[in-house]
Scaffold this motif. Structure first.
Motif, PDB file in Angstrom:
ATOM      1  N   ALA A   1     -46.393 -20.708  -9.383  1.00  0.00           N
ATOM      2  CA  ALA A   1     -45.515 -20.556  -8.219  1.00  0.00           C
ATOM      3  C   ALA A   1     -44.421 -19.533  -8.498  1.00  0.00           C
ATOM      4  O   ALA A   1     -44.062 -18.732  -7.625  1.00  0.00           O
ATOM      5  CB  ALA A   1     -44.909 -21.904  -7.849  1.00  0.00           C
ATOM      6  N   ALA A   2     -43.899 -19.553  -9.728  1.00  0.00           N
ATOM      7  CA  ALA A   2     -42.835 -18.613 -10.083  1.00  0.00           C
ATOM      8  C   ALA A   2     -43.365 -17.194 -10.236  1.00  0.00           C
ATOM      9  O   ALA A   2     -42.714 -16.219  -9.830  1.00  0.00           O
ATOM     10  CB  ALA A   2     -42.159 -19.063 -11.375  1.00  0.00           C
ATOM     11  N   SER A   3     -44.558 -17.059 -10.801  1.00  0.00           N
ATOM     12  CA  SER A   3     -45.090 -15.728 -11.104  1.00  0.00           C
ATOM     13  C   SER A   3     -45.723 -15.044  -9.895  1.00  0.00           C
ATOM     14  O   SER A   3     -45.803 -13.816  -9.829  1.00  0.00           O
ATOM     15  CB  SER A   3     -46.135 -15.815 -12.218  1.00  0.00           C
ATOM     16  N   GLY A   4     -46.197 -15.851  -8.953  1.00  0.00           N
ATOM     17  CA  GLY A   4     -46.893 -15.288  -7.799  1.00  0.00           C
ATOM     18  C   GLY A   4     -48.338 -14.946  -8.078  1.00  0.00           C
ATOM     19  O   GLY A   4     -49.027 -14.385  -7.217  1.00  0.00           O
ATOM     20  N   ASN A   5     -48.825 -15.284  -9.269  1.00  0.00           N
ATOM     21  CA  ASN A   5     -50.216 -15.013  -9.647  1.00  0.00           C
ATOM     22  C   ASN A   5     -50.979 -16.308  -9.863  1.00  0.00           C
ATOM     23  O   ASN A   5     -50.395 -17.348 -10.166  1.00  0.00           O
ATOM     24  CB  ASN A   5     -50.271 -14.188 -10.943  1.00  0.00           C
ATOM     25  N   THR A   6     -52.284 -16.254  -9.721  1.00  0.00           N
ATOM     26  CA  THR A   6     -53.134 -17.384 -10.082  1.00  0.00           C
ATOM     27  C   THR A   6     -53.344 -17.353 -11.591  1.00  0.00           C
ATOM     28  O   THR A   6     -53.846 -16.367 -12.131  1.00  0.00           O
ATOM     29  CB  THR A   6     -54.493 -17.316  -9.371  1.00  0.00           C
ATOM     30  N   LEU A   7     -52.929 -18.405 -12.266  1.00  0.00           N
ATOM     31  CA  LEU A   7     -52.996 -18.469 -13.717  1.00  0.00           C
ATOM     32  C   LEU A   7     -54.171 -19.343 -14.154  1.00  0.00           C
ATOM     33  O   LEU A   7     -54.624 -20.207 -13.407  1.00  0.00           O
ATOM     34  CB  LEU A   7     -51.682 -19.013 -14.277  1.00  0.00           C
TER      35      LEU A   7
END
Length: 451
Positions: free
Chosen positions: A307-313
């Protein structure tokens, strides 16, 4: 320090789609001088909330966590009240550090909440001193027979079941695929990789993206979960049970040497940046801000980082010491629900815990907020409600289920200070103020002294 909590670290008869009917469902101790008071706690003593056991009344429920967790907990508690209109619930939420101060003081003053959110670090400290109810005494209201047995056993202290595990956490490797792609580094095969492979891959990322302030791996060397996972791969435990092998100085020396090597080859940032990263809020950390490709964490934290990074981890298994060896990963209880031994509402408290852990009216609200549910049927119930990132966490748990080894014992009652003692030693080593050998000797001596 970032932990499983932040980050973390989750009704009247209801017919599920499976066609089955479910029932309605402490360092701080010494600091507040309440160790002796806890020793005097006895089940059945007066205290707790008003209201006769099994009837109506108000349940006090203590929790820690951020505003998002609190909101979900309140929604689930409201569903419990709707299903049990004669029972009211008051949620008492506090941030992590203040939580344990407040709980220790309240316990010493015979003013414990009825239901207590409990952590692995302190459950033995409270459980061995009679402050927590034996949950077997309320088994008619709290049925955990479908829970993974290994997970359930993590709530047993001195042969007494004092904590119902809320969820499962697997210490694992979080990975940012976007950064790997930018660095031209393929996704590693986590079924075969080693710690040496991990170091080399992280160094490659740092080399490719370092000019942008991006590192391959954010930090290593001062975390208790890191050390516990490392020594377990050598068949040792920091706090061994009878018959288990205690951690050896040589094993910890190798751990610290590896941490220093990561810095030397650029796989991790310098110690000063690692130290800043450790104390940063989750959404300001290197991994959360797309400035490191890899991060070690309990796996349900991956949703908060995403959520913080904006990427799918993604999630990967821990590296092993040698290719083809098991990384010896374990299931850790993310946290527990316990009942104060002095409550006057043990049956109502047990109904509340049962509802929160098993009833879809609550579980589909809480989903994986406190970890992946340790009951397979509940995992099925929450799947449609999960975000794509939450689904990744659940599927990771299911994928490694057959691979995990027996979990270690919970932190012993005398060893709550380990969570601050070891990071201090590890930080001294990565800053070069202490040699790996000296740090290892201090580590082992500290662990032994705490026992």
């Amino acid at each position: 320090m970032i932990n499983a909590d932040v980050n973390p670290a989750t009704p009247n008869p209801t017919t599920t789609r499976r066609g089955l009917t479910r029932r309605q469902a402490v360092t701080t101790l010494a600091a507040t001088g309440s160790v002796a008071a806890l020793a005097a706690c006895a089940p059945g003593s007066s205290g707790g909330s008003s209201g006769g056991d099994g009837g109506g009344g108000t349940l006090r429920v203590s929790t820690w966590g951020n505003d998002s967790r609190l909101k979900l907990t309140q929604e689930a508690a409201a569903a419990f009240e709707k299903a049990n209109p004669d029972i009211k619930v008051t949620i008492e939420n506090t941030e992590w550090t203040a939580y344990w101060d407040k709980l220790a003081t309240g316990t010493a003053a015979n003013d414990s909440p009825d239901v207590i959110q409990m952590d692995e670090l302190y459950i033995a400290a409270y459980g061995t001193r009679g402050a927590l109810l034996d949950l077997e005494t309320v088994s008619d209201q709290l049925d955990l027979s479908d829970m993974n047995e290994n997970m359930r056993e993590t709530g047993v202290v001195d042969d007494t079941f004092v904590g119902a595990p809320i969820g499962t956490g697997n210490f694992s490797v979080g990975v940012n695929p976007v950064l790997l792609e930018q660095a031209g580094v393929p996704m590693p095969d986590d079924t075969t990789w080693t710690w040496d492979d991990f170091a080399d891959i992280a160094a490659q990322v740092s080399t490719a993206l370092g000019a942008q302030g991006i590192f391959g791996f954010d930090m290593f060397g001062a975390g208790t979960a890191e050390l516990g996972s490392w020594v377990r791969q050598f068949g040792q435990e920091v706090f061994p049970r009878e018959g288990e092998t205690p951690v050896e100085v040589d094993t910890v020396t190798r751990f610290f040497e590896y941490a220093n090597r990561l810095i030397e080859i650029g796989a991790t940032p310098p110690a000063s940046i690692q130290s800043e990263n450790t104390s940063a809020a989750l959404d300001a950390t290197l991994f959360a801000t797309n400035r490191s490709a890899f991060h070690l964490q309990f796996h349900t934290q991956i949703s908060a980082y995403a959520a913080a990074s904006g990427n799918t981890l993604q999630l990967l298994r821990l590296p092993a010491q040698s290719a083809g060896e098991s990384p010896r990963m374990v299931n850790k209880a993310s946290m527990y629900w316990s009942i104060a031994s002095r409550t006057s509402q043990s049956e109502n408290a047990a109904k509340f815990i049962d509802f929160m852990l098993t009833d879809p009216a609550a579980t589909t609200i809480l989903t994986t907020e406190r970890g992946i549910p340790a009951i397979p049927a509940v995992q099925e119930d929450i799947l449609p409600a999960l975000s794509p990132q939450g689904t990744i966490a659940l599927e990771f748990t299911q994928e490694i289920t057959s691979e995990v080894v027996d979990p270690p014992q919970v932190t012993p009652a005398t060893a709550s200070a380990w969570n601050t003692d070891f990071p201090t030693i590890g930080t001294e080593v990565i800053f070069g103020r202490t040699t790996p050998a000296e740090g290892a000797q201090r580590t082992v001596s500290t662990a032994e002294s705490l026992l």
